[in-house]
Design a protein around this motif. Structure first.
Motif, PDB file in Angstrom:
ATOM      1  N   GLY A   7      63.351  50.857  15.500  1.00  0.00           N
ATOM      2  CA  GLY A   7      63.409  51.498  14.189  1.00  0.00           C
ATOM      3  C   GLY A   7      64.732  52.208  14.016  1.00  0.00           C
ATOM      4  N   SER A   8      64.823  53.013  12.952  1.00  0.00           N
ATOM      5  CA  SER A   8      66.101  53.677  12.689  1.00  0.00           C
ATOM      6  C   SER A   8      66.221  54.993  13.441  1.00  0.00           C
ATOM      7  N   VAL A   9      67.458  55.290  13.856  1.00  0.00           N
ATOM      8  CA  VAL A   9      67.839  56.634  14.315  1.00  0.00           C
ATOM      9  C   VAL A   9      68.911  57.024  13.310  1.00  0.00           C
ATOM     10  N   PHE A  11      70.849  59.936  10.244  1.00  0.00           N
ATOM     11  CA  PHE A  11      71.169  61.239   9.680  1.00  0.00           C
ATOM     12  C   PHE A  11      70.544  61.265   8.299  1.00  0.00           C
ATOM     13  N   ASP A  12      69.722  62.282   8.032  1.00  0.00           N
ATOM     14  CA  ASP A  12      69.058  62.402   6.740  1.00  0.00           C
ATOM     15  C   ASP A  12      69.634  63.562   5.932  1.00  0.00           C
ATOM     16  N   ALA A  13      69.738  63.328   4.630  1.00  0.00           N
ATOM     17  CA  ALA A  13      70.020  64.423   3.696  1.00  0.00           C
ATOM     18  C   ALA A  13      68.773  64.531   2.833  1.00  0.00           C
ATOM     19  N   GLY A  26      67.105  62.314  11.899  1.00  0.00           N
ATOM     20  CA  GLY A  26      65.940  61.657  11.326  1.00  0.00           C
ATOM     21  C   GLY A  26      65.887  60.217  11.774  1.00  0.00           C
ATOM     22  N   GLY A  27      65.170  59.407  11.013  1.00  0.00           N
ATOM     23  CA  GLY A  27      65.038  57.990  11.356  1.00  0.00           C
ATOM     24  C   GLY A  27      63.630  57.694  11.821  1.00  0.00           C
ATOM     25  N   SER A  28      63.172  56.475  11.478  1.00  0.00           N
ATOM     26  CA  SER A  28      61.786  56.131  11.789  1.00  0.00           C
ATOM     27  C   SER A  28      61.509  56.139  13.291  1.00  0.00           C
ATOM     28  N   ALA A 121      58.843  49.838  13.754  1.00  0.00           N
ATOM     29  CA  ALA A 121      58.941  50.911  12.750  1.00  0.00           C
ATOM     30  C   ALA A 121      59.787  50.415  11.585  1.00  0.00           C
ATOM     31  N   ASN A 122      59.841  51.230  10.569  1.00  0.00           N
ATOM     32  CA  ASN A 122      60.546  50.879   9.337  1.00  0.00           C
ATOM     33  C   ASN A 122      62.021  50.562   9.609  1.00  0.00           C
ATOM     34  N   ILE A 123      62.357  49.292   9.476  1.00  0.00           N
ATOM     35  CA  ILE A 123      63.727  48.800   9.663  1.00  0.00           C
ATOM     36  C   ILE A 123      63.764  47.368   9.118  1.00  0.00           C
ATOM     37  N   THR A 145      56.779  49.447   7.092  1.00  0.00           N
ATOM     38  CA  THR A 145      57.901  48.993   6.270  1.00  0.00           C
ATOM     39  C   THR A 145      58.005  49.945   5.090  1.00  0.00           C
ATOM     40  N   MET A 146      58.892  49.663   4.139  1.00  0.00           N
ATOM     41  CA  MET A 146      58.974  50.510   2.947  1.00  0.00           C
ATOM     42  C   MET A 146      59.473  49.713   1.752  1.00  0.00           C
ATOM     43  N   ASN A 147      59.457  50.366   0.566  1.00  0.00           N
ATOM     44  CA  ASN A 147      59.838  49.675  -0.672  1.00  0.00           C
ATOM     45  C   ASN A 147      61.207  48.989  -0.566  1.00  0.00           C
ATOM     46  N   PHE A 148      62.158  49.616   0.126  1.00  0.00           N
ATOM     47  CA  PHE A 148      63.501  49.065   0.290  1.00  0.00           C
ATOM     48  C   PHE A 148      63.456  47.631   0.836  1.00  0.00           C
ATOM     49  N   TRP A 149      62.584  47.389   1.822  1.00  0.00           N
ATOM     50  CA  TRP A 149      62.483  46.060   2.457  1.00  0.00           C
ATOM     51  C   TRP A 149      61.509  45.167   1.691  1.00  0.00           C
ATOM     52  N   ILE A 150      60.464  45.756   1.077  1.00  0.00           N
ATOM     53  CA  ILE A 150      59.491  44.936   0.327  1.00  0.00           C
ATOM     54  C   ILE A 150      60.212  44.268  -0.844  1.00  0.00           C
ATOM     55  N   THR A 230      59.356  64.410   5.064  1.00  0.00           N
ATOM     56  CA  THR A 230      60.117  63.328   5.704  1.00  0.00           C
ATOM     57  C   THR A 230      59.613  63.106   7.129  1.00  0.00           C
ATOM     58  N   GLY A 231      59.332  61.859   7.432  1.00  0.00           N
ATOM     59  CA  GLY A 231      58.890  61.532   8.787  1.00  0.00           C
ATOM     60  C   GLY A 231      57.387  61.649   8.969  1.00  0.00           C
ATOM     61  N   ALA A 232      56.660  62.026   7.897  1.00  0.00           N
ATOM     62  CA  ALA A 232      55.202  62.162   8.039  1.00  0.00           C
ATOM     63  C   ALA A 232      54.598  60.815   8.442  1.00  0.00           C
ATOM     64  N   GLY A 233      55.063  59.736   7.779  1.00  0.00           N
ATOM     65  CA  GLY A 233      54.525  58.407   8.080  1.00  0.00           C
ATOM     66  C   GLY A 233      54.835  57.988   9.508  1.00  0.00           C
ATOM     67  N   ASP A 234      56.037  58.291   9.958  1.00  0.00           N
ATOM     68  CA  ASP A 234      56.438  57.882  11.317  1.00  0.00           C
ATOM     69  C   ASP A 234      55.757  58.739  12.378  1.00  0.00           C
ATOM     70  N   SER A 235      55.582  60.040  12.098  1.00  0.00           N
ATOM     71  CA  SER A 235      54.906  60.855  13.103  1.00  0.00           C
ATOM     72  C   SER A 235      53.414  60.519  13.126  1.00  0.00           C
TER      73      SER A 235
HETATM   74  P1  AMP Z   1      58.778  58.486   6.457  1.00  0.00           P
HETATM   75  O1  AMP Z   1      57.937  58.647   7.676  1.00  0.00           O
HETATM   76  O2  AMP Z   1      58.332  57.322   5.647  1.00  0.00           O
HETATM   77  O3  AMP Z   1      58.955  59.763   5.689  1.00  0.00           O
HETATM   78  O4  AMP Z   1      60.237  58.063   6.990  1.00  0.00           O
HETATM   79  C1  AMP Z   1      61.369  58.855   6.858  1.00  0.00           C
HETATM   80  C2  AMP Z   1      62.495  58.326   7.715  1.00  0.00           C
HETATM   81  O5  AMP Z   1      62.761  56.962   7.406  1.00  0.00           O
HETATM   82  C3  AMP Z   1      63.791  59.085   7.449  1.00  0.00           C
HETATM   83  O6  AMP Z   1      64.091  59.894   8.566  1.00  0.00           O
HETATM   84  C4  AMP Z   1      64.847  57.999   7.198  1.00  0.00           C
HETATM   85  O7  AMP Z   1      65.979  58.149   8.009  1.00  0.00           O
HETATM   86  C5  AMP Z   1      64.134  56.695   7.507  1.00  0.00           C
HETATM   87  N1  AMP Z   1      64.452  55.651   6.528  1.00  0.00           N
HETATM   88  C6  AMP Z   1      64.588  55.772   5.189  1.00  0.00           C
HETATM   89  N2  AMP Z   1      64.887  54.579   4.609  1.00  0.00           N
HETATM   90  C7  AMP Z   1      64.929  53.671   5.627  1.00  0.00           C
HETATM   91  C8  AMP Z   1      65.171  52.250   5.686  1.00  0.00           C
HETATM   92  N3  AMP Z   1      65.445  51.539   4.594  1.00  0.00           N
HETATM   93  N4  AMP Z   1      65.117  51.645   6.904  1.00  0.00           N
HETATM   94  C9  AMP Z   1      64.840  52.386   8.014  1.00  0.00           C
HETATM   95  N5  AMP Z   1      64.613  53.701   8.023  1.00  0.00           N
HETATM   96  C10 AMP Z   1      64.642  54.358   6.856  1.00  0.00           C
END
Ligand code: AMP
Length: 303
Positions: A7-9, A11-13, A26-28, A121-123, A145-150, A230-235
């Motif tokens: 998944g992603s590692v 930097f989040d704003a 941040g990052g998934s 994870a989301n990537i 996954t997320m809307n960006f990839w769907i 942020t990160g609720a879904g991943d945690s």
């Molecule tokens: P969530 O658990 O859905 O809130 O995931 C938030 C995390 O997803 C953030 O820390 C972002 O860095 C990461 N994220 C956001 N967009 C993407 C993407 N398109 N691909 C991978 N990771 C992402």
């Protein structure tokens, strides 16, 4: 038993009505592995740029997370910028910069290849399959996954879904993926794409699990202080998969417990910005909140 995540590692704003952070860790894969590390050994596959501070890698390592599969490449780390409104349920993405992820070709360390439980994870779904293809005989494969990839890589995502046992997504993503507004109908459409189990996360309204035979509903923990979702879904996914990897029991009753552990971890995560709360928990706090969930949802049967 051991767990592998790609998944992603990042930097989040992030901006919420209660504050904002910039260049926050941040990052998934970061949220997922930190959450899962309370339950099992977890190994991460990801890439960071030359701008990524060593201290963040040290902090993951200090939680026992295997970071051998985190490659460092010349260039910039993945960056995501998002904003939440007052209801805090869905992030509005303002900017996504894939940076070093754009040309990432993961090569799994040998010690990763025999991992039995895999979380994609989301990537980019191409990367999800690249990693999965290198694992020898996984016993359980789940993905997010997320809307960006769907919307951006639908065909590739549909291919990934054919090889996964479980999918964990939020309600908006489920509706978008199935092209169906009703969640129950959306769930059966999604299960016909491959996953036998579908977990739909609904923010402050909890989570639903669908299989061909049953539906299970879990509430979210009623919190007074929610700072950053942020990160609720991943945690959630980290607690869920971490518990399943620890027990290696994939029976429906154990999956229900895993959903509660996922909900517990998500509830801790949203209490602070970035990973501040998630990275410094005590397992006793996790158990105590699990029991509070039990009390919250318990009621007697009809006499
Ligand atoms: P969530 O658990 O859905 O809130 O995931 C938030 C995390 O997803 C953030 O820390 C972002 O860095 C990461 N994220 C956001 N967009 C993407 C993407 N398109 N691909 C991978 N990771 C992402």
């Amino acid at each position: 038993m051991s767990l592998l995540v790609v998944g992603s590692v990042a930097f989040d704003a992030v901006k919420t009505p209660f504050g904002e952070v910039d260049e926050a860790l941040g990052g998934s894969a970061t949220y997922f592995s930190t959450s899962a590390s309370y339950f099992t050994d977890v190994a991460v596959v990801a890439v960071v740029g030359s701008d990524f501070p060593e201290k963040h890698l040290v902090s993951l390592k200090s939680r026992g997370i295997d970071i051998e599969g985190i490659e460092r490449k010349e260039g910039k780390t993945f960056r995501w910028k998002g904003e939440y409104g007052y209801e805090l349920n869905e992030a509005k993405t303002l900017d996504t910069q894939l940076n070093v992820f754009e040309s990432f070709k993961p090569v799994l360390p040998d010690s990763y290849k025999s991992r039995k439980v895999v979380f994609l994870a989301n990537i980019d779904p191409d990367l999800q399959r690249d990693v999965l293809n290198q694992v020898k005989e996984p016993a359980l494969v789940a993905c997010d996954t997320m809307n960006f990839w769907i919307s951006g890589k639908r065909d590739s995502l549909v291919k990934t879904l054919k090889s996964v046992d479980m999918l964990l997504i939020n309600d908006g993503e489920a509706r978008q993926l199935a092209n169906e507004p009703n969640l129950v109908k959306a769930a059966s459409k999604i299960m016909s794409m491959g996953p036998k189990t579908l977990v739909i996360k609904r923010g402050e309204y909890g989570a639903l699990m669908f299989t061909r035979k049953e539906i299970f509903a879990a509430p979210a923990y009623p919190l007074e202080a929610v700072f950053d979702p942020t990160g609720a879904g991943d945690s959630f996914a980290g607690g869920f998969m971490g518990y399943l990897a620890n027990t290696m029991n994939f029976e429906p009753s154990n999956i229900r417990k895993a959903i509660i552990f996922g909900s517990v971890m998500a509830s801790f995560n949203v209490e602070s910005f970035s990973l501040d709360r998630l990275k410094s928990l005590d397992y006793k706090e996790i158990e105590a909140r699990f029991r509070e969930f039990k009390r919250l949802t318990h009621f007697e049967d009809l006499g």
